[in-house]
Motif scaffolding. Sequence first.
Motif, mmCIF file in Angstrom:
data_model
loop_
_atom_site.group_PDB
_atom_site.id
_atom_site.type_symbol
_atom_site.label_atom_id
_atom_site.label_comp_id
_atom_site.label_asym_id
_atom_site.label_seq_id
_atom_site.Cartn_x
_atom_site.Cartn_y
_atom_site.Cartn_z
ATOM 1 N N ARG A 18 0.831 -1.205 0.000
ATOM 2 C CA ARG A 18 0.000 0.000 0.000
ATOM 3 C C ARG A 18 0.867 1.258 0.000
ATOM 4 O O ARG A 18 0.590 2.222 -0.722
ATOM 5 C CB ARG A 18 -0.904 -0.019 1.239
ATOM 6 N N LYS A 19 1.922 1.259 0.803
ATOM 7 C CA LYS A 19 2.827 2.416 0.884
ATOM 8 C C LYS A 19 3.509 2.665 -0.452
ATOM 9 O O LYS A 19 3.565 3.802 -0.939
ATOM 10 C CB LYS A 19 3.877 2.193 1.974
ATOM 11 N N LEU A 20 4.039 1.617 -1.054
ATOM 12 C CA LEU A 20 4.723 1.770 -2.340
ATOM 13 C C LEU A 20 3.761 2.253 -3.420
ATOM 14 O O LEU A 20 4.098 3.128 -4.229
ATOM 15 C CB LEU A 20 5.352 0.440 -2.752
ATOM 16 N N SER A 21 2.559 1.691 -3.436
ATOM 17 C CA SER A 21 1.563 2.096 -4.433
ATOM 18 C C SER A 21 1.211 3.567 -4.283
ATOM 19 O O SER A 21 1.145 4.318 -5.265
ATOM 20 C CB SER A 21 0.295 1.244 -4.294
ATOM 21 N N LYS A 22 1.009 3.988 -3.038
ATOM 22 C CA LYS A 22 0.645 5.386 -2.769
ATOM 23 C C LYS A 22 1.764 6.326 -3.193
ATOM 24 O O LYS A 22 1.528 7.353 -3.851
ATOM 25 C CB LYS A 22 0.339 5.556 -1.283
ATOM 26 N N ASP A 23 2.999 5.990 -2.832
ATOM 27 C CA ASP A 23 4.139 6.860 -3.161
ATOM 28 C C ASP A 23 4.299 7.016 -4.665
ATOM 29 O O ASP A 23 4.575 8.124 -5.166
ATOM 30 C CB ASP A 23 5.432 6.287 -2.561
ATOM 31 N N ILE A 24 4.123 5.918 -5.398
ATOM 32 C CA ILE A 24 4.302 5.970 -6.851
ATOM 33 C C ILE A 24 3.198 6.774 -7.507
ATOM 34 O O ILE A 24 3.438 7.599 -8.397
ATOM 35 C CB ILE A 24 4.373 4.541 -7.419
ATOM 36 N N LEU A 25 1.957 6.579 -7.064
ATOM 37 C CA LEU A 25 0.835 7.301 -7.674
ATOM 38 C C LEU A 25 0.839 8.783 -7.309
ATOM 39 O O LEU A 25 0.307 9.613 -8.053
ATOM 40 C CB LEU A 25 -0.487 6.656 -7.260
ATOM 41 N N LEU A 26 1.438 9.135 -6.177
ATOM 42 C CA LEU A 26 1.519 10.542 -5.792
ATOM 43 C C LEU A 26 2.502 11.324 -6.659
ATOM 44 O O LEU A 26 2.508 12.558 -6.642
ATOM 45 C CB LEU A 26 1.925 10.661 -4.318
ATOM 46 N N GLU A 27 3.351 10.607 -7.379
ATOM 47 C CA GLU A 27 4.326 11.296 -8.234
ATOM 48 C C GLU A 27 3.648 12.037 -9.384
ATOM 49 O O GLU A 27 4.218 12.951 -9.962
ATOM 50 C CB GLU A 27 5.321 10.276 -8.811
ATOM 51 N N GLU A 28 2.445 11.628 -9.743
ATOM 52 C CA GLU A 28 1.712 12.229 -10.859
ATOM 53 C C GLU A 28 2.552 12.236 -12.142
ATOM 54 O O GLU A 28 2.603 13.205 -12.876
ATOM 55 C CB GLU A 28 1.252 13.648 -10.515
ATOM 56 N N ASN A 29 3.211 11.110 -12.356
ATOM 57 C CA ASN A 29 4.039 10.950 -13.545
ATOM 58 C C ASN A 29 3.185 10.400 -14.682
ATOM 59 O O ASN A 29 2.818 9.221 -14.685
ATOM 60 C CB ASN A 29 5.199 9.998 -13.236
ATOM 61 N N GLN A 30 2.839 11.257 -15.627
ATOM 62 C CA GLN A 30 1.949 10.840 -16.717
ATOM 63 C C GLN A 30 2.574 9.773 -17.602
ATOM 64 O O GLN A 30 1.867 9.001 -18.244
ATOM 65 C CB GLN A 30 1.559 12.055 -17.555
ATOM 66 N N LEU A 31 3.890 9.697 -17.613
ATOM 67 C CA LEU A 31 4.556 8.702 -18.450
ATOM 68 C C LEU A 31 4.232 7.289 -17.995
ATOM 69 O O LEU A 31 4.299 6.342 -18.793
ATOM 70 C CB LEU A 31 6.072 8.916 -18.405
ATOM 71 N N LEU A 32 3.882 7.126 -16.713
ATOM 72 C CA LEU A 32 3.562 5.802 -16.206
ATOM 73 C C LEU A 32 2.343 5.202 -16.893
ATOM 74 O O LEU A 32 2.149 3.988 -16.876
ATOM 75 C CB LEU A 32 3.317 5.849 -14.695
#
Length: 467
Positions: A126-140
């Motif tokens: 959950r922590k890793l998912s949240k941190d990655i999605l908070l980056e707001e990196n559209q390339l993902l």
Amino acid sequence: MNELTISLDASSSVPLYEQIYKYIKKDIQDGGLPFKKRLPSTRKLAKFLQVSRTTVDMAYEQLVSEGYIEAVPCKGFFVCELEGIYRLETSRSPGRTVLEPEKAMPEYDFSPHGVDLNSFPHNAWRKLSKDILLEENQLLFQLGDPQGEPELRNTIAEYLHQARGVSAQPEQIVLGAGNDFLLLLLCSMFGTGKKIAMESPTYRKAYNLFCNLSNQVRIVEMDNSGMLVDRLALTDAEIAYVMPSHQYPLGTVMPVKRRMQLLAWACQGSDRFIIEDDYDSEFRYKGKPIPALQGYDRDDRVIYIGTFSKSIAPAIRVSYMVLPKRLMELYYSRGRNISCTVSRVDQRIIAGFLNGGYYERHLNKMRAVYKSRHDVLLEELKAFRKICRVSGEHAGVHVLLTFTGGMTETEAIRRAAEEGVAVYGLSEYFVGEAKQPEAATVILGYANLSETAIRNAVQRLKRAWLS
């Protein structure tokens, strides 16, 4: 149709048109309205039911759209033929529908495909998912490298070198959603008609996949050390598919001598390769982990495939393939046009899971959990020593129980099922024209059962097999 049998409830929350639709549909399914039976006109039915004609029109339109009735111009509405499309068995009493009862779910399931989902690392994930999605990196959310994210491939290369002795550069690694996808990719690269050697019993999904893609599968006998290389040499096989670190389903480990013989066979042909499926090498209970066959390969012949499905969870559909350098040109010409089937977000999560040390801690925890369950099961199975022998117990998350007293596989499974316990027959994994084993053998997977559940389940097996 006898309109008087339609009873509408104006106070119901179900719309009137839907009540009419459901009644007529059920009457057709039950056989009350036979094929070609003409229905009353919408005007006549609306008048009889004292509803608006629009209400009946809506009911008829829904029945037409689903194929239960058809509108014939200038004639009206008629029941469609459903024979062979939808049929419910009926009892001899007219108007009564009898549905076949559902099979009862076993109370205890020794599935060899299970994992302990209760130990899934929810907090870390959950922590890793949240941190990655908070980056707001559209390339993902755009298509990435067909081989997979460079960060994850780098991480996997390091992990495989340390944990499995695999020699690989990130450029040789291809990621995909499950081992089956990677095998599909390989078949796409090699083309149809390849001659592939497999053991029997074996991983049936791989066997079916190879056959369905027009490959020619050669079944090669095996002994306690794995595929017999002298028998392999007598075939015209170009590729050998093996699981040397923990053969599935037998659980045997291929010793170094047999591995060297297999590598020598591959070197004797210019286009020979070995597919090493290393599906659950993380779990071993006797001695040190067995290094991967790929680590012994000096002639660039081994295609190594691994997965996180067993070590994390089946839904984590991330597998990886290490291609020999000599196959990279073929991959670039035939394989890179197929996009990676794992989302970039999931790849970033797994990369963080490995780099952050979460994976190593999770593996250590699961080794302890499975080792405890493994020991409990073996202790409980001592009660069957007079009628069974245990094998395949040194690695993985399942054991094999071979009956020595004459009980058949079918009988053993049936008796266990009567006690609410599901066990699985080894015969399901034999493929081709391979000879079936003389002694009945069942598979007991223990990953998804607690220690208490294992004890309770074995007590029921005692009643089933020893009474």
